[in-house]
Scaffold this motif. Sequence first.
Motif, short mmCIF file in Angstrom:
data_model
loop_
_atom_site.label_atom_id
_atom_site.label_comp_id
_atom_site.label_asym_id
_atom_site.label_seq_id
_atom_site.Cartn_x
_atom_site.Cartn_y
_atom_site.Cartn_z
N UNK A 22 13.23 10.87 1.82
CA UNK A 22 12.57 9.59 2.09
C UNK A 22 12.78 8.52 1.02
N UNK A 23 12.65 8.83 -0.30
CA UNK A 23 12.92 7.76 -1.28
C UNK A 23 14.35 7.26 -1.24
N UNK A 24 15.31 8.16 -0.99
CA UNK A 24 16.71 7.73 -0.90
C UNK A 24 16.90 6.74 0.24
N UNK A 25 16.31 7.06 1.39
CA UNK A 25 16.43 6.18 2.55
C UNK A 25 15.68 4.88 2.30
N UNK A 26 14.47 5.00 1.73
CA UNK A 26 13.65 3.83 1.50
C UNK A 26 14.30 2.81 0.58
N UNK A 27 15.09 3.27 -0.39
CA UNK A 27 15.76 2.35 -1.32
C UNK A 27 16.99 1.70 -0.73
N UNK A 28 17.48 2.19 0.40
CA UNK A 28 18.70 1.65 0.99
C UNK A 28 18.43 0.32 1.69
N UNK A 85 7.21 13.77 -20.47
CA UNK A 85 7.55 13.80 -19.04
C UNK A 85 7.59 15.26 -18.61
N UNK A 86 6.72 15.61 -17.66
CA UNK A 86 6.63 17.00 -17.20
C UNK A 86 7.60 17.31 -16.07
N UNK A 87 7.85 16.33 -15.22
CA UNK A 87 8.77 16.53 -14.09
C UNK A 87 9.13 15.16 -13.53
N UNK A 88 10.21 15.12 -12.76
CA UNK A 88 10.67 13.88 -12.14
C UNK A 88 10.80 14.07 -10.64
N UNK A 89 10.67 12.98 -9.90
CA UNK A 89 10.88 13.03 -8.46
C UNK A 89 9.82 13.78 -7.69
N UNK A 90 8.59 13.77 -8.19
CA UNK A 90 7.50 14.46 -7.49
C UNK A 90 7.12 13.70 -6.22
N UNK A 91 6.88 14.45 -5.14
CA UNK A 91 6.45 13.85 -3.89
C UNK A 91 4.98 14.19 -3.68
N UNK A 92 4.17 13.18 -3.35
CA UNK A 92 2.75 13.38 -3.08
C UNK A 92 2.48 13.08 -1.61
N UNK A 93 1.50 13.78 -1.02
CA UNK A 93 1.24 13.59 0.42
C UNK A 93 0.93 12.15 0.79
N UNK A 94 0.29 11.41 -0.13
CA UNK A 94 -0.15 10.05 0.22
C UNK A 94 0.98 9.02 0.15
N UNK A 119 0.80 -1.23 0.00
CA UNK A 119 0.00 0.00 0.00
C UNK A 119 0.83 1.27 0.00
N UNK A 120 2.04 1.24 0.59
CA UNK A 120 2.85 2.45 0.65
C UNK A 120 3.22 2.96 -0.74
N UNK A 121 3.43 2.05 -1.68
CA UNK A 121 3.74 2.46 -3.05
C UNK A 121 2.55 2.26 -3.98
N UNK A 122 1.41 1.80 -3.44
CA UNK A 122 0.21 1.51 -4.22
C UNK A 122 0.50 0.51 -5.33
N UNK A 123 1.19 -0.58 -4.97
CA UNK A 123 1.54 -1.61 -5.94
C UNK A 123 1.01 -2.97 -5.52
N UNK A 124 0.68 -3.79 -6.53
CA UNK A 124 0.25 -5.17 -6.29
C UNK A 124 0.88 -6.07 -7.34
N UNK A 125 1.14 -7.32 -6.96
CA UNK A 125 1.70 -8.31 -7.87
C UNK A 125 0.70 -9.46 -7.97
N UNK A 126 0.34 -9.83 -9.23
CA UNK A 126 -0.57 -10.93 -9.49
C UNK A 126 0.18 -12.06 -10.20
N UNK A 127 -0.37 -13.26 -10.12
CA UNK A 127 0.19 -14.42 -10.83
C UNK A 127 -0.93 -15.07 -11.64
N UNK A 129 5.06 9.05 0.51
CA UNK A 129 6.33 9.75 0.71
C UNK A 129 7.52 9.00 0.14
N UNK A 130 7.38 7.69 -0.07
CA UNK A 130 8.53 6.88 -0.48
C UNK A 130 8.58 6.62 -1.98
N UNK A 131 7.72 7.30 -2.75
CA UNK A 131 7.72 7.14 -4.21
C UNK A 131 8.04 8.47 -4.86
#
Length: 490
Positions: A349-355, A207-216, A157-165, A218-220
Amino acid sequence: MSRTTEVAQQSRNIQSGGALAILLMVLSVMVLTGWSQAGLAQGLPDFTELVEDNAGAVVNISTTSAPKAGNTRGMPFDERQLEQMPEFFQDFFRGPQSPFGGSPGNSQPRRSMGSGFIVSEDGYVLTNNHVVEGADEIIVRLNDRRELPATLVGTDPRSDMAVLKLENGEDLPVVKVGRSSELKVGEWVFAIGSPFGFDYTVTAGIVSALGRSLPSENYVPFIQTDVAINPGNSGGPLFNLDGEVVGINSQIYTRSGGFMGVSFAIPIDDAMNVFRQLRDKGVVSRGWLGVLIQEVNRDLAESFGLERPRGALIAEVMADSPAQQAGLQAGDIVLSYDGEPVELSSDLPPMVGRTPVGETAGLRVLRGGEVIEMGVEIGRLPEEGSQQAAVPSGESGGPTSAPLGMMVEPLPADMADSLGVDRGVVVADVARGPAYEAGIRPRDVITEINRKKVASVEDFREVVRALPDDKAVSVRVVRQGRALYLVMKP
């Protein structure tokens, strides 16, 4: 030949010559216009082959959920998708005239739809978490009209991602995965998805911009584009002109309920990291520093001695966190993380999250006007909802007023315990003046002024007396359990 005849002949020659000149000018303009239009057309990308080569690996995802208690309406979109639609469509899908069953008292299964794409020949599919959240049944429809059941491998949920098989899938087409780190602002991109259920719709933009942070999230570090994205596109791929997936379309920004030229995609580098963890372990581990941070604006930069706004200002250090163990303090400004500059607080936050958890990261920190370097062993980000107490570190006198326009009094022990602080003074009253203009309000707890700790009313008096004239100074306050820095000009 008479004089009159000679003049007439000359006049006809001039007229015919002028007409010829005008004709040549018109032809020249037409030729130049044609060339310019042809050149312009040659400069625009042709998406036809790219779409033909990649549409097969894009899928439509439909889900069915058992009706919740009190839920009387079935619909093809979840609430998050419906809220992004114009009001007319919301009324249609929620109302009694909805073909999906919306009459009161008619409890039907809830249906939702979205997009996704196949990333491996053994049938793994990536999509958004909100597309499949709460689903009891997931059906994936391919471009060749095959419909395959899918199982949910895991969600983040933190990245709003799901994996299906996919189950029983053979000869599955697979997308090419690119590198979102190589994207450039202004680069052409295109999306394939199922907006409003219209399968395999193609939209394009840049591509309009990179590295945008959204309130919902923080780690993406989102990719912002102007590609038209609508409900049903969620979870679908964002391609570059090499036919590689560089992002997962996830959200739009809108005030009208429809697309307004601002859409956001999860970078594929981050998405593949989440995919591998969910596939291999079923859970996602992220790096954790254990600090609350805020943006450094112009006034804060001046008060901390920075030549320009940059970095992430640490407003609070959590108890028993990697940051506390490494010696980070409230008031430190993180200027770089593992060699990467931190320009905005949202960069950190994304820098730390990827570590990777357990790895030591190098930080450059501004403290007291000096730049210091330190190493921090990164911990694991706690689960959502777990509470971490703040760490600060100090006593008392009687109430006092100050030329800053505020009156303070000793910090009661019960209030200190409830806020998680052990030093400071309570703002009893604020009149018009520097403190009020800075945003300080009654019941705020002041723990630091101009990078000097305030543990008592006497400390407050001494620090205020020593404040420089006409210079911005930082004030650390704790308000409703959250620490933040304000800027005051005495």
